[in-house]
Structure formats: C-alpha cells, structure tokens
Design a protein around this motif. Structure first.
Motif, PDB file in Angstrom:
ATOM      1  N   VAL A 268     -32.947 -21.323 -86.027  1.00 49.10           N
ATOM      2  CA  VAL A 268     -34.093 -21.331 -86.353  1.00 49.10           C
ATOM      3  C   VAL A 268     -35.248 -21.067 -85.235  1.00 49.10           C
ATOM      4  O   VAL A 268     -36.485 -20.356 -85.356  1.00 49.10           O
ATOM      5  CB  VAL A 268     -34.485 -22.743 -86.730  1.00 49.10           C
ATOM      6  N   ARG A 269     -34.811 -21.409 -84.113  1.00 48.93           N
ATOM      7  CA  ARG A 269     -35.544 -21.259 -82.754  1.00 48.93           C
ATOM      8  C   ARG A 269     -34.836 -20.998 -81.235  1.00 48.93           C
ATOM      9  O   ARG A 269     -33.783 -21.608 -81.278  1.00 48.93           O
ATOM     10  CB  ARG A 269     -36.469 -22.546 -82.545  1.00 48.93           C
ATOM     11  N   ASN A 270     -35.030 -20.111 -80.699  1.00 45.81           N
ATOM     12  CA  ASN A 270     -34.557 -19.979 -79.403  1.00 45.81           C
ATOM     13  C   ASN A 270     -35.570 -19.960 -78.355  1.00 45.81           C
ATOM     14  O   ASN A 270     -36.710 -19.387 -78.356  1.00 45.81           O
ATOM     15  CB  ASN A 270     -34.021 -18.293 -79.258  1.00 45.81           C
ATOM     16  N   ALA A 271     -35.083 -20.702 -77.202  1.00 45.81           N
ATOM     17  CA  ALA A 271     -36.334 -20.985 -76.243  1.00 45.81           C
ATOM     18  C   ALA A 271     -35.605 -20.921 -74.620  1.00 45.81           C
ATOM     19  O   ALA A 271     -34.685 -21.749 -74.751  1.00 45.81           O
ATOM     20  CB  ALA A 271     -37.057 -22.274 -76.758  1.00 45.81           C
TER      21      ALA A 271
ATOM     22  N   ASP B  16     -30.656 -22.580 -63.176  1.00 48.62           N
ATOM     23  CA  ASP B  16     -31.767 -21.468 -62.945  1.00 48.62           C
ATOM     24  C   ASP B  16     -32.734 -21.787 -64.000  1.00 48.62           C
ATOM     25  O   ASP B  16     -34.062 -21.235 -63.843  1.00 48.62           O
ATOM     26  CB  ASP B  16     -31.085 -20.107 -63.371  1.00 48.62           C
ATOM     27  N   GLY B  17     -32.280 -22.670 -65.123  1.00 40.21           N
ATOM     28  CA  GLY B  17     -33.289 -22.923 -66.067  1.00 40.21           C
ATOM     29  C   GLY B  17     -32.344 -23.261 -67.395  1.00 40.21           C
ATOM     30  O   GLY B  17     -31.191 -23.710 -67.359  1.00 40.21           O
ATOM     31  N   TYR B  18     -33.260 -23.766 -68.498  1.00 39.43           N
ATOM     32  CA  TYR B  18     -32.367 -24.236 -69.731  1.00 39.43           C
ATOM     33  C   TYR B  18     -32.648 -23.303 -70.913  1.00 39.43           C
ATOM     34  O   TYR B  18     -33.645 -22.662 -70.904  1.00 39.43           O
ATOM     35  CB  TYR B  18     -32.972 -25.500 -70.211  1.00 39.43           C
TER      36      TYR B  18
ATOM     37  N   LEU C 226     -38.021 -23.725 -67.921  1.00 38.96           N
ATOM     38  CA  LEU C 226     -37.682 -23.819 -66.572  1.00 38.96           C
ATOM     39  C   LEU C 226     -36.906 -24.961 -66.275  1.00 38.96           C
ATOM     40  O   LEU C 226     -36.539 -25.865 -67.083  1.00 38.96           O
ATOM     41  CB  LEU C 226     -39.284 -24.195 -66.139  1.00 38.96           C
ATOM     42  N   PRO C 227     -36.178 -24.948 -64.850  1.00 36.05           N
ATOM     43  CA  PRO C 227     -35.177 -25.783 -64.724  1.00 36.05           C
ATOM     44  C   PRO C 227     -35.793 -27.205 -64.385  1.00 36.05           C
ATOM     45  O   PRO C 227     -35.085 -28.179 -64.471  1.00 36.05           O
ATOM     46  CB  PRO C 227     -34.633 -25.220 -63.421  1.00 36.05           C
ATOM     47  N   ASN C 228     -37.000 -27.334 -64.403  1.00 34.27           N
ATOM     48  CA  ASN C 228     -37.338 -28.573 -64.186  1.00 34.27           C
ATOM     49  C   ASN C 228     -37.844 -29.401 -65.468  1.00 34.27           C
ATOM     50  O   ASN C 228     -38.537 -30.401 -65.351  1.00 34.27           O
ATOM     51  CB  ASN C 228     -38.657 -28.874 -63.037  1.00 34.27           C
ATOM     52  N   ALA C 229     -37.905 -28.630 -66.625  1.00 34.93           N
ATOM     53  CA  ALA C 229     -38.305 -29.061 -67.818  1.00 34.93           C
ATOM     54  C   ALA C 229     -37.492 -30.077 -68.415  1.00 34.93           C
ATOM     55  O   ALA C 229     -36.191 -30.010 -68.346  1.00 34.93           O
ATOM     56  CB  ALA C 229     -38.638 -27.934 -68.868  1.00 34.93           C
ATOM     57  N   SER C 230     -37.859 -31.077 -69.035  1.00 29.25           N
ATOM     58  CA  SER C 230     -37.086 -32.123 -69.623  1.00 29.25           C
ATOM     59  C   SER C 230     -37.449 -32.489 -71.187  1.00 29.25           C
ATOM     60  O   SER C 230     -36.641 -33.583 -71.538  1.00 29.25           O
ATOM     61  CB  SER C 230     -36.921 -33.436 -68.822  1.00 29.25           C
ATOM     62  N   THR C 231     -38.389 -31.741 -71.664  1.00 26.50           N
ATOM     63  CA  THR C 231     -38.695 -31.914 -73.163  1.00 26.50           C
ATOM     64  C   THR C 231     -39.132 -30.752 -73.805  1.00 26.50           C
ATOM     65  O   THR C 231     -39.428 -29.706 -72.966  1.00 26.50           O
ATOM     66  CB  THR C 231     -39.791 -32.983 -73.272  1.00 26.50           C
ATOM     67  N   PHE C 232     -38.941 -30.717 -75.161  1.00 28.87           N
ATOM     68  CA  PHE C 232     -39.213 -29.800 -75.861  1.00 28.87           C
ATOM     69  C   PHE C 232     -39.671 -30.067 -77.145  1.00 28.87           C
ATOM     70  O   PHE C 232     -39.114 -30.929 -77.892  1.00 28.87           O
ATOM     71  CB  PHE C 232     -38.294 -28.495 -75.809  1.00 28.87           C
ATOM     72  N   LEU C 233     -41.031 -29.572 -77.930  1.00 29.08           N
ATOM     73  CA  LEU C 233     -41.295 -30.084 -79.384  1.00 29.08           C
ATOM     74  C   LEU C 233     -41.203 -28.595 -80.187  1.00 29.08           C
ATOM     75  O   LEU C 233     -41.600 -27.540 -79.812  1.00 29.08           O
ATOM     76  CB  LEU C 233     -42.716 -30.185 -79.248  1.00 29.08           C
TER      77      LEU C 233
ATOM     78  N   LYS D  24     -28.774 -27.040 -79.670  1.00 25.95           N
ATOM     79  CA  LYS D  24     -27.860 -26.886 -78.588  1.00 25.95           C
ATOM     80  C   LYS D  24     -28.774 -26.603 -77.185  1.00 25.95           C
ATOM     81  O   LYS D  24     -29.451 -25.546 -77.190  1.00 25.95           O
ATOM     82  CB  LYS D  24     -26.833 -25.684 -78.749  1.00 25.95           C
ATOM     83  N   VAL D  25     -28.348 -27.467 -76.193  1.00 27.79           N
ATOM     84  CA  VAL D  25     -29.266 -27.275 -75.136  1.00 27.79           C
ATOM     85  C   VAL D  25     -28.144 -26.753 -74.022  1.00 27.79           C
ATOM     86  O   VAL D  25     -27.157 -27.231 -73.643  1.00 27.79           O
ATOM     87  CB  VAL D  25     -30.005 -28.534 -74.546  1.00 27.79           C
ATOM     88  N   SER D  26     -28.436 -25.460 -73.244  1.00 28.16           N
ATOM     89  CA  SER D  26     -27.554 -24.779 -72.226  1.00 28.16           C
ATOM     90  C   SER D  26     -28.153 -24.790 -70.915  1.00 28.16           C
ATOM     91  O   SER D  26     -29.276 -24.573 -70.754  1.00 28.16           O
ATOM     92  CB  SER D  26     -26.971 -23.680 -72.645  1.00 28.16           C
TER      93      SER D  26
END
Length: 997
Positions: free
Chosen positions: A135-138, A120-122, A141-148, A161-163
C-alpha cells in the motif's frame, strides 16, 4: 608478499564479525590482528592468534558500522606479511515498534525506538493483509521515530515492515494492526412477508464483519444473530411471527474494534382474520361480528361497520389483538350492514370482510287510516321507515284479511270496496332482508255514525288524557267534543275531528285533576246523541321523601313535598323486609309529614308515599331508615366447656343487623377481644382465656348506622383445680395436714370439704386464701378416715374437685387394768373405750418373769376386755393395748400383774439341834418370786419367827428355839402381792444333848 586471502562475515550478528584467512604455504609463526574504524588509524581491538589458526571473532562491535581489519602474519626468518580488509556489521532492527489507529478508520500511526548502532535511514513498507498488496513505501531519515499512514481503508488489517538500512544491509521487524471500522448507514428494516423482514444498509465495506441481532420486542428475546463478512448489504430474516414488532441492531467489527451502528424497528405483516361473520345479536338493533384469530401477533383489530350496499363506513371500533368478536349496538333498524375486520400491526394491516347482514326493521310510524269521506274506501298512510319494502294487511272484523306488498318509497295505500260503518284494522310491517318488523296497527270506521263506547284515559300520563271511541254500525263522518273540568264545570277544550279519528289526546292538563269529555259523532250536518266519559290525569309523585329516626319515643318521621297538580289524599306505606306486617296510612292533601310510632327496634324500614287522585296513584321512590336497636336482654356470661373458655348468651330483643361482642378484663377498661356475630346468633364461645379470671362482656347491637350497648355482664372462667393434693395425719392432734400446689391461672380462693367416711352427717367446709398451699383440719375424730375435697374458686364457680382420703391417728385406750381373778393361770385385762374409731385392737401380753414368747391378740374395735389363760403361776406379766387404724397406731401405757403362786410341796421339818428347826420344801411349777416361812409355838400359838427368802430358796433353819418344844411351820410362796401357803407342819426340837455327853 604472501597472499592471506582475507574474508569477513557476521553470520547474522550485528555486534560481531568473523575474520577468516588462508594459512601461507610456508606456514606462519603467528598472527597479529588490528581492528579500527574505517578512516581511523586508531586500533579499537588488538588481538593475536597462534599458528594453525585461520579465523577469529571480533565481539562487542557497534551494529551498522564499517571497520578496517589489518592481519599481519609472522613468517619464517622474521619475515612478516600484512593484508587489510574492510567489513561492516549488520544493522539492528528497531525496538518497541507499534502501530495504532487511535480510533481512526483511515489512518495508522507507526512509532518505534531507534535501533542501537549506526544506520543510514529507515525503510517503511505497509501491506494490506487481505490482498497482500503493498500500500505504501516510505524511506525516512535515521533520526525519525514516527510515521503517519493516511488514506487507508476502514476496518482493514495492515502489516507494517520497518527496515533499518546501512549500506546494502538491512534489519527488519513487522507488526499488524487494524483501522477502526466505519459504521454502515441508512439501515432499513421492512417486512418481506408475514414471517420475514428484509434488512438493508449502505456503506458495508468499512468493516471486516457485520453483526446483526434481531430482537422480538413482544417477548423481549433475541430471535436471530448473524455475523457477515465485509460487503454484505442486505439480509432477509425468515420464520418470524406474523404481526410482531422486531428491533434490529447492527454493529461493525474489525480486529479488536467493535462499533455499535444504527438500529431499526419494523413489524412483520399481520395475517388477516378468518371466518369473518356478521349476525344478529340478542339485543335489539345490534349486530355481532365474529372472526377467527390468525397465527402470530397484532396490536389490535380495527373493526369497521359498513352501511348499505355501497359499504360506507359508519362505525370504527378498535379491540385487543386477542379478541375475536365485537357487538355493535344502537344501529339503525332495517338497514343492511357488513363488517371489515383489519388486523393492525404497527403501520401494517390485513383485512377480511363479512357478508351482508340486516338489522331488524321497525314498523312504520305515523300510521293512519281514514275514510276520506267515502263510505266504501279507507286510505292507509304512514311515514317512511328503513327497509326494503312493506307488508300491508287490512282486516274487518268479519271478513278475511287483505294482504299487500309494497316497495320502499310508497307511504300510503287505499282500500276500496269496503263496507260503510265497519271497523277496520290496518297493519303495516317493514321488510328488511330476511326480517319483518312487528306490525303497526290502527283502526277506523267507514262512514261513522253516532259513536259508542267513548272512553277517556290518562294512559299513565299526568298532563294528558286520551279519548277512544267506537262508531255505530252505520258509521259516521266526523266527531265533535268538549272537555270540561268536572269539579268546576269549566270548559277546557273544544274539538272537531274527522271521520278517520278514533282517538284524541288532550295535552297540557293539570296533574291529578278530573275531566269530563262530551262527544258526538257527525254524519254530514248531523250530530249523534252526546256521549260522555270522565277520567283523572295521572297524579305526580311526591318529591323529597325522607325518613328520619326518632329515638324517644321510638319511631320514624316521614317528610315529603307535594308536587304540582291536584291531590285527593296521600297514602303512606311503611314496611320492612324483616317483618311481614306493614303500616298503611292515608292523610289529607295538605299534609306533608307523619310520624310512625310503635315500630320494631333495630329494623330497616322502607317508606313509599303515594299520591291518590281518583282511581290513580303515583308513588315516590323508596326512602329507608333504621330504627334504633334495643340493647340485648339477658346477657349471660357462663363458663365454657373448658377453663379457658367463656360462653356468652343473650336474648335478641330489638332487631339489628349484627352484634359486636366486646371482652375486657374486669379490673381493666381495655378491650382485649372484639367479635362480630350476625343477627340471629344468640350465643358465642370465647376461647384462649385465663382460667379463674373475671371478665367483663358488653354487647353492642348494630342497626344500620345506629348502635346500642347492652348492660355489662360479668363472668368468670372456671379455675383449674389445684395440683399434687396430699393429706397426712398430725400425730399429736386430732387433725389432718392438707397440702397442694397452685395450678396456672387465677382464682379468688380455695374451698375445702371434709366428710367423715361412712357418716351421713353433712360435710364440713372451710375456705383458704387464693395464695394458700396448705391448711390443717382440726377437731376431727380420732382413728377416722375422711374424704378431703378441694376446689379452686373464682366468683361463683369452682374448678373440678381434687379428692383424697386420709385417716387421723386413733386414740389410745385408757383405764387399762390387768386383774388377777385369784387364779394362778389366768389374768383379766380390761380398758375403757377411747373416742373415735379404729380398725381393731392389738393386745400384747409380755412375760416379765420368764423368757417365754409374748402373746398377741387382735380384737374387734368394740372389744374392752380379754382373759388370758394357761399362764405360768407366780409370774409377772405386762399388758399393752394398741388401737390400730390402717397403718396408724396409738398404744396405752403398760400395766403389770402377777399370777397367784402355787403352794410349796413336800414340806419336811427336822431338828438338827436342840435349838434349831429346819424346814425343807420343793417348788411347784416354776416356783415363786419368794418364800415366807413362819414358825409358831404350837402351845402358845404365837409366832416365834419369820423369814423372807428368795424364790430359789428350798430350806431354812430357825435357830435359838427352845429345845424339846413343838413348833408349827408354814411356808408361803409369794408372787407380787399374792401368796399361797403350804399346810402347817409341826415338829419338836430336840431335847438337850447333855445326856449324850
């Protein structure tokens, strides 16, 4: 229907589902299972299970997907019951999760590969590792593969931690990473004391660790290293060296990151020097400052000399940090000084100061003493001198000294109650601290009367004369005088002087000229009788004095320029330090050169030109030059103590500084050895040369810049003697064959000497070429031993001899004869004496007739005969005479001879028939070579028969004789040419035998 009570679980597996159910109470014959995607009636998996089975695993499912499972149970009587349940597989965690700072101190970039299956997402959760705070909660979308992630703390560790989310299920994975550290700023390093430095900085929170490294720049070593946790903003380095420059480097670290930060340099405070003193130095007007060097280091010492009580700086000197003293020269005399010594290290200083010290004062200048027209007083005056005050002393010749002390600022003093016409001496000294200057003295008269002892002196000056005088005991009030040129009677100067004058100086006079001073003392209007004095001004020394070498003739030419003024004559002094004798020549005032002849060669001479004016002289500086050296005489080149050496000697004939001995091979012009020897050495040994070689030696004499070569001398090294000398006789000649081997080195040839042993005759000499290795010595005496000597010859020199003794073959005896003296038992041997010598004769007598042993005799070398006795009669003998010399022999030819035979014995005659006569005999001794039997007719005395028989015959019958006739028979024994007869016997032949018939 029957309730199966379905339940589904995945047991943590994202691609499988475990279906469980309850068995119906009435039992079931079997089960059919159909799995399809939720909302789709198309089965994905159709499975079956037998009775008594209550669970089943579905594998190969897609993670994170919702499924619908229908279970149909077959009951008894073909009844069926169905039940449906929905379930979802667990999602898969993301793959290849990474978290990197990219060198940033405030951002982290997360990236991942999508998990297989549905989602459903990450959900991303970033935690600060140290504080464990979120520090940060985000959610993405399920098609995302990067985050800054931005706005993070520098140099901090974060956990991400990536769920993967599907419904209420999730699958997580974690990773840790550091942000890059931030570098602290405003790094400062400053001294805290002489042994500590304080480091401080700003912005220490941006690094997990700070690494500090303190370097000693003097020794280039690391003194201290330190690692500190986040937040430290200062640190004090202890136990450092005073006065030393240090370099501090700062690095920020966080996890794998290390950032090199700023650096700073600073000095520790230097220690001040101890025991600073200021004292008088050996040189005048000098003070020496000394101090003890403190511990630690420093760049230098700054030594400041302070003058006076107010300590005004007057000198600054910087000296090396290891120094502990400095001397100040050229100080003002009579002044108070102190010194401050400052240890300098970088921009820091530490000082110490000495107590005050004084320089030696100078006596006041401009000292004068005058009567001021009064016969009872004298006024002493002087110019102000540096110091604290003055000590005055006035002493008449016959009165005690009057002493006074005055403070600084007073420059005169009047003495009252003095005696008129008395000569007074005034002394004034300057006082400075503990020092008193040497006194300045001056004299004057009270109430001068006509002066006495007028003198005029040049005082060593060329353009001035100074007049001195003494007043009469009654004193005077003044003086008047006139200065004249003595030679031309020209007035030069008039003068009038007060009564306080005792001397006067006349300036701007002509050098070397004679002047006369006429002077009178005045008392009021009265003048004393005139006194006069004369003197010359000091002449000026000549200029441009040179000394030039002349070679033919050998000499030195002197040149000079006349200086201004008058000259009576020039005096030339030429001398050498090498010779005690010197030349002194005087020439006229107009001369400007002179040549010295007859000088010693190769000597350095010094010339001083002195100008004479009256009794005074003024000399030039010394000029110097060398005369040419003479070539060395009697250069001799002789062999040295060994064949590889030459001994060179010479006779020094012309001075010089040293000699250069040059050695070359005679056949070549190239120099192979240069040896420098000092003057006084007259011989030299040259080593390491080739034996038997011809060398050329030239010696160059050096005197200053001049060189002179000797005549070339030729010399030889002694050759080495030949090796392996041997001599052997030549058997067919009166000669010896001499052989040798060539030794190392060179030679011109060989010399051989042949001397007959035991003879007083001179030896015979012969020569052989340098490449020869053998020679045959001929025309020698046979049987003679000779001493053969051989030398290798090089020039006039011979090697050590090699000697050998060998003998020639003796000559064989000649004219040998073996004589029978008419004896049957003796033989006489004689021979002619052969030429030459021998040790003895060996004479052998051989028996040719019998097998008896040879007889051997050894005779003296002068023997010429021998008699052999007790020989066997009628035997043949041979004799041989051998001349023997050592192991050498020479034999004569053999000669033979017979001994006389003995006469046959027991001769008997018989007539076996009328015509036959038989003779029988016996042999005497060994017998004879043969027998001769003669028969004679007794009546006619004629021989009627002869027979020659062998030596073994003992009888013989003569036949065909006349019957009844008397015959005489003789038997001779023969041996060689000799024979011996038996006595004749007679006998008759028988008569005819007819009557017997």
């Amino acid at each position: 229907g029957t309730f199966l009570n379905l339940s589904v679980s995945d047991h943590g597996r994202s691609d499988s589902l475990l279906l469980s159910w309850d068995e119906p109470k009435e039992g079931a014959k079997g089960y059919s299972l159909a799995l399809s995607s939720l909302g789709s009636r198309t089965p994905l998996q159709n499975e079956s299970a037998g009775p008594n089975i209550t669970s089943f695993w579905f594998h190969g499912l897609t993670p994170g997907t919702r499924y619908e499972i229908e279970v149909t149970a077959t009951l008894a009587c073909t009844e069926i019951t169905s039940q449906t349940v929905t379930a979802q597989t667990s999602p898969s965690p993301v793959r290849n999760l990474s978290l990197s700072s990219g060198g940033s101190s405030a951002m982290l970039h997360a990236s991942w590969a999508h998990a297989p299956g549905q989602r459903d997402g990450y959900h991303l959760a970033l935690y600060h590792s140290d504080s464990q705070t979120l520090v940060r909660n985000a959610s993405v979308l399920p098609n995302a593969s990067t985050f800054l992630f931005d706005g993070l703390l520098a140099g901090s560790e974060y956990a991400l931690k990536v769920s993967t989310l599907v419904g209420s299920s999730q699958a997580s994975t974690s990773i840790h990473q550091w942000t890059a550290p931030s570098i602290p700023t405003q790094l400062r390093l400053s001294p805290g004391s002489s042994t500590s430095l304080v480091a401080s900085w700003v912005g220490a929170g941006g690094a997990a660790w700070l690494h500090l490294a303190l370097h000693n720049l003097l020794t280039q070593t690391v003194t201290t290293t330190l690692s500190a946790r986040r937040g430290l903003t200062s640190y004090t380095f202890q136990h450092l060296h005073p006065g030393t420059q240090y370099w501090l480097g700062l690095s920020a670290m966080a996890g794998p990151y290390t950032m090199v930060g700023p650096n700073a340099t600073a000095w520790t405070y230097p220690l001040s020097p101890g025991n600073v003193t200021l004292s008088t130095a050996e040189e005048q007007n000098s003070l020496q400052a000394r101090w003890s060097t403190a511990a630690g280091e420093r760049d230098c010492y700054l030594v400041t000399l302070q003058e006076g009580e107010d300590g005004a700086p007057t000198r600054n000197i910087s000296v090396d940090g290891d120094n502990n003293h400095v001397t100040f020269h050229g100080l003002s005399p009579g002044k108070q000084y102190s010194v401050q010594v400052t240890a300098v290290a970088g921009s820091y200083r530490a000082s110490a100061r000495s107590t005050a010290a004084w320089t030696q004062p100078l006596a006041p200048s401009g000292v004068s003493l005058s009567s001021q027209g009064s016969p009872y007083s004298l006024l002493a005056s002087w110019e102000e001198a540096m110091g604290e005050g003055y000590v005055l002393a006035l002493s008449p010749m016959e009165h005690p000294v009057k002493n006074s002390s005055l403070l600084r600022g007073v420059t005169n003093f009047t003495y009252n109650g003095l005696r008129p016409g008395t000569l007074y001496t005034f002394e004034v000294s300057t006082v400075a601290g503990p020092y008193i200057s040497s006194p300045r003295r001056i004299t004057n008269w009270t109430y001068p009367l006509p002066l006495e002892e007028l003198t005029l002196s040049n005082q060593g000056h060329s353009t001035s004369l100074q007049a001195f005088w003494n007043a009469a005991p009654t004193g005077s009030t003044g003086y008047t005088g006139t200065l004249w040129e003595t030679k031309f009677q020209k007035r030069v100067r008039n003068m009038t002087l007060g009564n306080n004058w005792m001397n006067v100086t006349f300036e701007d006079l002509v050098p070397g000229r004679q002047y006369t001073l006429e002077m009178a003392a005045m008392a009021g209007p009265y003048r004393s009788p005139v006194r006069s004095a004369t003197d010359w001004t000091y002449p000026l020394a000549p200029a441009g004095v040179t000394l030039t070498n002349t070679r033919r003739p050998l000499g030195l030419a002197a040149f000079w320029d006349k200086a201004a003024g008058d000259v009576d004559q020039f005096h030339l002094q030429l001398y050498s330090k090498s010779h005690p004798a010197q030349r002194n020549i005087s020439v006229g005032p107009n001369a400007h050169n002179f040549t010295f002849l007859g000088l010693s060669p190769g000597i350095q001479y010094f010339l001083k030109v002195t100008v004479l004016a009256g009794p005074y002289r003024s000399s030039s500086h010394f000029a110097t030059e060398w005369t040419y050296p003479l070539s060395l005489a009697n250069v001799s080149v002789q062999p040295g103590r060994r064949p590889q050496e030459l001994h060179v000697s010479w006779v020094e004939s012309g001075g010089g500084r040293d000699h250069l001995v040059q050695l070359s091979v005679a056949e070549s012009l190239s120099i192979i050895r240069n040896v420098s020897v000092p003057r006084g050495v007259t011989q030299l040994d040259l080593e390491g040369l080739v034996p038997g070689s011809r060398y050329r030696v030239e010696i160059i004499s050096q005197a200053g810049p001049h060189r002179t070569s000797s005549q070339t001398a030729i010399g030889y090294t002694v050759p080495l003697p030949p090796l392996s000398l041997s001599a052997s006789p030549v058997r067919t000649a009166q000669a010896l064959a001499v052989h040798w081997e060539t030794s190392p080195g060179q030679r011109d040839g060989y010399l051989l000497s042949v001397h007959e042993e035991g003879s007083s005759a001179p030896a015979r000499n012969l020569e052989a070429g340098k490449d020869s290795t053998n020679v045959t010595l001929t025309q020698l005496e046979p049987g003679t031993c000779y001493l053969v000597g051989i030398w290798a010859v090089a020039g006039p020199y011979r090697s050590l001899p090699k000697n050998i003794t060998s003998c020639t073959v003796p000559a064989a005896p000649t004219n040998l004869s073996l004589i029978n003296p008419g004896s049957s038992s003796e033989l006489y041997t004689c021979w002619s004496k052969p030429p030459g010598r021998r040790d003895h004769y060996r004479v052998i007598l051989y028996s040719l007739s019998t097998q008896s042993r040879d007889r051997v005799q050894t005779l003296s070398p002068d023997a010429q005969n021998i008699t052999w006795t007790h020989l066997e009669a009628g035997s043949r003998f041979a004799v041989q005479v051998t001349a023997v010399k050592g192991s050498l022999k020479a034999s004569s030819t053999n000669v033979t001879q017979w001994t006389h035979p003995l006469a046959p014995a027991n001769l008997t005659l018989g007539s076996p028939s009328a015509s036959a006569l038989q003779a029988s005999w016996a042999a005497t001794g060994r017998g004879a070579e043969g027998y001769v039997v003669d028969v004679y007719d007794t009546a006619s005395r004629s021989r009627v028969g002869r027979v020659v028989l062998s030596g073994d015959a003992r009888s013989h019958t003569f036949r065909n004789l006349s019957p009844g006739t008397r015959y005489s028979v003789a038997v001779r024994a023969t041996a060689g040419p000799f024979h011996t007869s038996s006595p004749n016997f007679t006998h008759c032949t028988r008569e005819y035998d007819a009557f017997l018939a």
